[in-house]
Design a protein around this motif. Structure first.
Motif, PDB file in Angstrom:
ATOM      1  N   PHE A  54       0.860  -1.304  -0.130  1.00 14.59           N
ATOM      2  CA  PHE A  54       0.053   0.101  -0.379  1.00 14.59           C
ATOM      3  C   PHE A  54       1.135   1.332   0.251  1.00 14.59           C
ATOM      4  O   PHE A  54       1.791   1.640   0.759  1.00 14.59           O
ATOM      5  CB  PHE A  54      -0.972  -0.075   1.006  1.00 14.59           C
ATOM      6  N   SER A  55       0.434   1.947  -1.072  1.00 11.97           N
ATOM      7  CA  SER A  55       1.331   3.490  -1.046  1.00 11.97           C
ATOM      8  C   SER A  55       0.933   4.165   0.243  1.00 11.97           C
ATOM      9  O   SER A  55       0.171   4.987  -0.305  1.00 11.97           O
ATOM     10  CB  SER A  55       1.397   4.248  -2.254  1.00 11.97           C
ATOM     11  N   VAL A  56       1.491   4.996   0.934  1.00 11.00           N
ATOM     12  CA  VAL A  56       1.812   5.370   2.633  1.00 11.00           C
ATOM     13  C   VAL A  56       1.163   6.939   2.383  1.00 11.00           C
ATOM     14  O   VAL A  56       0.195   7.193   3.118  1.00 11.00           O
ATOM     15  CB  VAL A  56       1.992   5.358   3.445  1.00 11.00           C
ATOM     16  N   ALA A  75       3.839  -2.118   2.837  1.00  7.51           N
ATOM     17  CA  ALA A  75       3.493  -0.824   2.037  1.00  7.51           C
ATOM     18  C   ALA A  75       4.808  -0.567   1.167  1.00  7.51           C
ATOM     19  O   ALA A  75       5.651  -0.780   1.925  1.00  7.51           O
ATOM     20  CB  ALA A  75       4.114  -0.146   3.700  1.00  7.51           C
ATOM     21  N   ASP A  76       4.697   0.686   0.647  1.00  7.95           N
ATOM     22  CA  ASP A  76       5.645   1.444  -0.377  1.00  7.95           C
ATOM     23  C   ASP A  76       5.152   2.279   1.127  1.00  7.95           C
ATOM     24  O   ASP A  76       4.500   3.144   0.786  1.00  7.95           O
ATOM     25  CB  ASP A  76       4.798   1.103  -1.828  1.00  7.95           C
ATOM     26  N   VAL A  77       7.143   3.064   0.805  1.00 14.43           N
ATOM     27  CA  VAL A  77       6.794   4.429   1.498  1.00 14.43           C
ATOM     28  C   VAL A  77       8.104   5.700   1.313  1.00 14.43           C
ATOM     29  O   VAL A  77       8.936   4.477   0.090  1.00 14.43           O
ATOM     30  CB  VAL A  77       7.767   3.711   2.924  1.00 14.43           C
ATOM     31  N   PHE A  98      11.023   0.845  -0.027  1.00 13.35           N
ATOM     32  CA  PHE A  98      11.265   2.258   0.350  1.00 13.35           C
ATOM     33  C   PHE A  98      11.638   2.821  -1.312  1.00 13.35           C
ATOM     34  O   PHE A  98      12.285   3.091  -1.815  1.00 13.35           O
ATOM     35  CB  PHE A  98      12.280   2.400   0.927  1.00 13.35           C
ATOM     36  N   SER A  99      10.803   3.833  -2.031  1.00 16.38           N
ATOM     37  CA  SER A  99      10.934   4.133  -3.163  1.00 16.38           C
ATOM     38  C   SER A  99      11.531   6.125  -3.171  1.00 16.38           C
ATOM     39  O   SER A  99      11.255   6.677  -1.922  1.00 16.38           O
ATOM     40  CB  SER A  99      10.192   4.883  -4.333  1.00 16.38           C
ATOM     41  N   GLY A 100      11.601   6.641  -4.364  1.00 18.28           N
ATOM     42  CA  GLY A 100      11.619   8.331  -4.378  1.00 18.28           C
ATOM     43  C   GLY A 100      13.566   8.699  -4.516  1.00 18.28           C
ATOM     44  O   GLY A 100      14.582   7.627  -3.929  1.00 18.28           O
ATOM     45  N   LYS A 158       0.434  16.913 -14.306  1.00 20.68           N
ATOM     46  CA  LYS A 158       1.173  17.205 -12.920  1.00 20.68           C
ATOM     47  C   LYS A 158       1.598  16.046 -12.204  1.00 20.68           C
ATOM     48  O   LYS A 158       2.162  16.446 -11.034  1.00 20.68           O
ATOM     49  CB  LYS A 158       0.240  18.211 -12.226  1.00 20.68           C
ATOM     50  N   ILE A 159       0.843  14.296 -12.359  1.00 19.58           N
ATOM     51  CA  ILE A 159       1.221  13.573 -11.661  1.00 19.58           C
ATOM     52  C   ILE A 159       1.389  12.337 -12.244  1.00 19.58           C
ATOM     53  O   ILE A 159       1.553  11.291 -12.375  1.00 19.58           O
ATOM     54  CB  ILE A 159       0.061  12.700 -10.664  1.00 19.58           C
ATOM     55  N   SER A 160       2.161  12.694 -13.250  1.00 21.95           N
ATOM     56  CA  SER A 160       2.562  11.762 -14.595  1.00 21.95           C
ATOM     57  C   SER A 160       4.469  11.857 -14.253  1.00 21.95           C
ATOM     58  O   SER A 160       4.734  12.766 -13.942  1.00 21.95           O
ATOM     59  CB  SER A 160       2.099  12.055 -16.106  1.00 21.95           C
ATOM     60  N   VAL A 195       9.349   0.591 -11.276  1.00 20.07           N
ATOM     61  CA  VAL A 195       8.423   1.617 -12.392  1.00 20.07           C
ATOM     62  C   VAL A 195       7.561   2.157 -11.601  1.00 20.07           C
ATOM     63  O   VAL A 195       6.567   1.238 -10.839  1.00 20.07           O
ATOM     64  CB  VAL A 195       8.150   0.434 -13.441  1.00 20.07           C
ATOM     65  N   HIS A 196       7.034   3.219 -12.251  1.00 25.25           N
ATOM     66  CA  HIS A 196       6.083   4.425 -11.668  1.00 25.25           C
ATOM     67  C   HIS A 196       5.967   4.761 -12.685  1.00 25.25           C
ATOM     68  O   HIS A 196       6.073   5.836 -12.388  1.00 25.25           O
ATOM     69  CB  HIS A 196       5.755   4.482 -10.272  1.00 25.25           C
ATOM     70  N   ILE A 197       4.669   4.651 -13.610  1.00 24.61           N
ATOM     71  CA  ILE A 197       4.584   6.015 -14.422  1.00 24.61           C
ATOM     72  C   ILE A 197       4.032   7.269 -14.105  1.00 24.61           C
ATOM     73  O   ILE A 197       3.716   7.929 -15.041  1.00 24.61           O
ATOM     74  CB  ILE A 197       4.018   5.177 -16.119  1.00 24.61           C
ATOM     75  N   SER A 199      -0.055   8.795 -11.437  1.00 27.98           N
ATOM     76  CA  SER A 199      -0.959   8.852 -10.641  1.00 27.98           C
ATOM     77  C   SER A 199      -2.460   8.248 -11.574  1.00 27.98           C
ATOM     78  O   SER A 199      -2.493   9.660 -12.361  1.00 27.98           O
ATOM     79  CB  SER A 199      -1.324   8.962  -9.580  1.00 27.98           C
ATOM     80  N   GLN A 200      -3.583   8.351 -11.105  1.00 22.13           N
ATOM     81  CA  GLN A 200      -4.886   8.272 -11.787  1.00 22.13           C
ATOM     82  C   GLN A 200      -4.697   7.558 -13.392  1.00 22.13           C
ATOM     83  O   GLN A 200      -5.212   8.139 -13.729  1.00 22.13           O
ATOM     84  CB  GLN A 200      -5.763   9.520 -11.928  1.00 22.13           C
ATOM     85  N   ILE A 201      -4.109   6.473 -13.365  1.00 17.60           N
ATOM     86  CA  ILE A 201      -4.495   5.599 -14.912  1.00 17.60           C
ATOM     87  C   ILE A 201      -5.446   4.972 -15.540  1.00 17.60           C
ATOM     88  O   ILE A 201      -5.939   3.954 -13.881  1.00 17.60           O
ATOM     89  CB  ILE A 201      -3.108   5.186 -14.792  1.00 17.60           C
ATOM     90  N   GLY A 231       4.646  -0.698  -9.835  1.00 18.19           N
ATOM     91  CA  GLY A 231       4.067   1.380  -8.893  1.00 18.19           C
ATOM     92  C   GLY A 231       2.624   0.369  -8.588  1.00 18.19           C
ATOM     93  O   GLY A 231       1.931  -0.578  -8.844  1.00 18.19           O
ATOM     94  N   GLY A 232       2.317   1.744  -8.976  1.00 18.29           N
ATOM     95  CA  GLY A 232       0.501   2.393  -8.781  1.00 18.29           C
ATOM     96  C   GLY A 232      -0.058   2.986 -10.112  1.00 18.29           C
ATOM     97  O   GLY A 232       0.220   2.260 -10.651  1.00 18.29           O
ATOM     98  N   GLY A 233      -0.953   3.558  -9.890  1.00 22.20           N
ATOM     99  CA  GLY A 233      -1.465   4.172 -10.347  1.00 22.20           C
ATOM    100  C   GLY A 233      -2.524   4.107 -10.828  1.00 22.20           C
ATOM    101  O   GLY A 233      -3.708   4.991 -11.334  1.00 22.20           O
ATOM    102  N   MET A 234      -3.226   2.024 -10.567  1.00 20.31           N
ATOM    103  CA  MET A 234      -5.236   2.520 -10.762  1.00 20.31           C
ATOM    104  C   MET A 234      -5.562   3.642 -10.795  1.00 20.31           C
ATOM    105  O   MET A 234      -6.172   3.825  -9.150  1.00 20.31           O
ATOM    106  CB  MET A 234      -5.007   0.989 -10.520  1.00 20.31           C
ATOM    107  N   GLY A 235      -6.307   3.665 -11.261  1.00 18.15           N
ATOM    108  CA  GLY A 235      -7.300   5.258 -11.182  1.00 18.15           C
ATOM    109  C   GLY A 235      -9.033   4.843 -10.781  1.00 18.15           C
ATOM    110  O   GLY A 235      -9.266   3.573 -10.952  1.00 18.15           O
ATOM    111  N   GLU A 268       1.899  -1.313  -5.942  1.00 18.34           N
ATOM    112  CA  GLU A 268       1.651  -0.676  -4.572  1.00 18.34           C
ATOM    113  C   GLU A 268       0.924   0.619  -4.734  1.00 18.34           C
ATOM    114  O   GLU A 268       0.474   1.898  -5.199  1.00 18.34           O
ATOM    115  CB  GLU A 268       3.534   0.585  -5.263  1.00 18.34           C
ATOM    116  N   PRO A 269      -0.202   0.083  -4.909  1.00 20.60           N
ATOM    117  CA  PRO A 269      -1.373   0.631  -4.734  1.00 20.60           C
ATOM    118  C   PRO A 269      -1.820   1.738  -3.663  1.00 20.60           C
ATOM    119  O   PRO A 269      -1.524   1.407  -2.489  1.00 20.60           O
ATOM    120  CB  PRO A 269      -2.886  -0.515  -4.799  1.00 20.60           C
ATOM    121  N   GLY A 270      -2.008   2.866  -4.017  1.00 18.08           N
ATOM    122  CA  GLY A 270      -3.146   3.831  -2.935  1.00 18.08           C
ATOM    123  C   GLY A 270      -3.743   4.292  -3.360  1.00 18.08           C
ATOM    124  O   GLY A 270      -4.934   3.676  -1.903  1.00 18.08           O
TER     125      GLY A 270
END
Ligand code: LLP
Length: 404
Positions: A54-56, A75-77, A98-100, A158-160, A195-197, A199-201, A231-235, A268-270
């Protein structure tokens, strides 16, 4: 969440009651919605059996994290703070990634000491830091490498995060160079490609392209990755016009990818876990009518929920009490902050309203409270978790004397 006898309910509780009891603005969350989302998510990806982290960053409330942990999710932190709270929620370090792009030496050292599953590295300099720590600790460290696949996620600009002009991950050339350089390292074990391309895809095609790029990079690298972290990003559906991601299709393209590449998938869904579980309750302070516009001035503002001001996102607004009388005039739902962008929604009509009415801004469980601030020296809202008939304060309303 729905109207029962004209009163909007979250689980079995009318939101008006919550607003009266706890005041406004207040975030409230439906626990059963979160649980349902996790079950649905697991079910949709059953055949690829991923490790779900889970993307914290989307919601870092300790009590919510504890519930998510109970469902076996990791968790994805992205900071020491998020790592600490994930551990405090009881999440097994072996389920934490842990990403970033800018993890500090101190953060890396802390993550290494906690023996988390993977540090997803985003630059060669970061890898060098980890190598330094590995030598000091005399321990081989498991890492992932984040690839920037140069894919347009077809979401809000802005969220790509997956294009080469964005700061995230390693471009293909650097990625391959690092694999070559570190593949036999004594200090680092490259276990994962991440990878994580964005959010809200809402369309599976960008994911399909991303997986094609991954297959080709894996081939070029000629390297066995134990994990592929997608990654996450599922809309999610914010209003009538948003499409939703076809999970079945996404699952089947991952399955196809796994036929060629034997590896374990991490997701990594949030937003898709908590987004639709939250409401922001707010009271109408004033209604100001001009010739053309009905300004509905709320006690919630952009400091409580910044998504509309920051990304132009549109969150549905509903009234706590259903009123069939409709007022046909332009409505602007605004906050009290001294900024023109402190506006939640414009609508051409709305049910007839009066001052002191309670409204709810919908689908704010993800990137709501976590992005709140003290702008205009306003206190942050309270958070309440609803479980059937029970209400639990999971964050007290901030007090002015703690911020002054
Ligand atoms: N993994 C990584 C590496 C991420 O950067 C993100 C989100 C996620 C997973 C989770 O993505 P999700 O499943 O929630 O889409 N504040 C923006 C969203 C920023 C997303 C940042 N990264 C918003 O309110 O729309």
């Amino acid at each position: 969440m729905n109207y029962k006898k004209n009163n909007f309910h979250i689980e079995n509780i009318p939101i008006e009651k919550i607003a009266k009891k706890f005041g406004t603005p207040t975030y409230c969350y439906s626990l059963s919605t979160i649980k349902k989302n996790i079950k649905k998510f697991k079910n949709n990806f059953k055949t690829i059996n991923p490790l779900i982290c889970f993307s914290v960053k989307s919601n870092s409330n300790l009590f919510i994290l504890k519930e998510i942990k109970k469902m076996g999710v990791g968790a994805d932190v992205v900071s020491k703070g998020e790592l600490l709270i994930a551990l405090k929620a009881g999440i097994n370090p072996k389920k934490i990634v842990f990403s970033g792009v800018g993890k500090t030496y101190e953060e890396l050292k802390f993550a290494i000491e906690k023996k988390i599953l993977l540090i997803n590295v985003e630059s060669e300099s970061e890898l060098n830091q980890i190598e330094k720590i590995s030598k000091i600790k005399k321990r081989k460290i498991d890492v992932g490498l984040r690839l920037n696949p140069n894919i347009d996620a077809k979401t809000l600009k802005k969220i790509s995060t997956g294009k080469n002009e964005e700061k995230f991950g390693l471009i293909q050339k650097s990625f391959l160079k690092i694999i070559e350089k570190f593949k036999n390292s004594k200090n680092l074990k490259i276990k994962c490609l991440s990878v994580h391309i964005g959010s809200q895809i809402t369309n599976h095609r960008p994911y399909e392209k991303m997986l094609n790029v991954l297959s080709s990079v894996i081939k070029k690298a000629d390297y066995n990755f134990e994990y592929i972290d997608l990654g996450g990003g599922m809309g999610i559906k914010y209003n009538e016009n948003t499409k939703v991601l076809n999970y079945k299709k996404y699952n089947s393209i991952i399955k196809k990818f796994l036929n060629k590449n034997k590896t374990k998938i991490i997701l990594e869904p949030g937003r898709s876990i908590v987004g639709n579980s939250g409401l922001l309750l707010t009271k109408i302070i004033y209604i100001k009518e001009t010739n053309k516009i009905n300004f509905v001035i709320l006690d919630a503002a952009m400091n409580d929920l910044i998504r509309p001001a920051l990304y132009g996102s549109k969150h549905r607004i509903i009234a706590s009490k259903l009123n069939r009388k409709i007022k046909r005039k332009k409505h602007e739902f605004v906050g009290p902050i001294c900024e023109t962008t402190d506006k939640f929604l414009s609508l051409s009509k709305f049910q007839s309203l009066k001052e002191k009415d309670i409204l709810a801004i919908c689908d704010v469980g993800a990137y709501g409270m976590v992005l709140s601030s003290n702008y205009n020296l306003r206190t942050k809202p309270a958070e309440i978790l609803i479980n059937k008939f029970s209400l639990k304060t999971i964050t007290r309303r901030q007090k002015l004397n703690t911020i002054i």
